[in-house]
Design a protein around this motif. Structure first.
Motif: not given
Length: 60
Positions: A37, A41, A47, A33-34, A16
């Motif tokens: 996201d 997180l 991610l 991913f935006e 994050r």
């Protein structure tokens, strides 16, 4: 500095992040991913996007 690091990275892994970093990383994840996201997180989650030579491998 950020552009130099991301420009030379073959794979990206992110925990994050804050709003400013989320803007930049969302572009690096190529629409997979935006920003939301990256901002939302949960703890202990990542991610990632791996590259095999020049081709992107499915993100998880």
């Amino acid at each position: 500095m950020r552009d130099a690091v991301l420009g030379n990275a073959g794979s990206i892994i992110s925990f994050r992040v804050g709003a400013e970093d989320a803007q930049h990383l969302a572009r690096e994840f190529l629409g997979t991913f935006e920003e939301a996201d990256l901002l939302q997180l949960p703890n202990y989650r990542i991610l990632s996007e791996a590259h095999d030579r020049r081709d992107a491998v499915a993100a998880i």
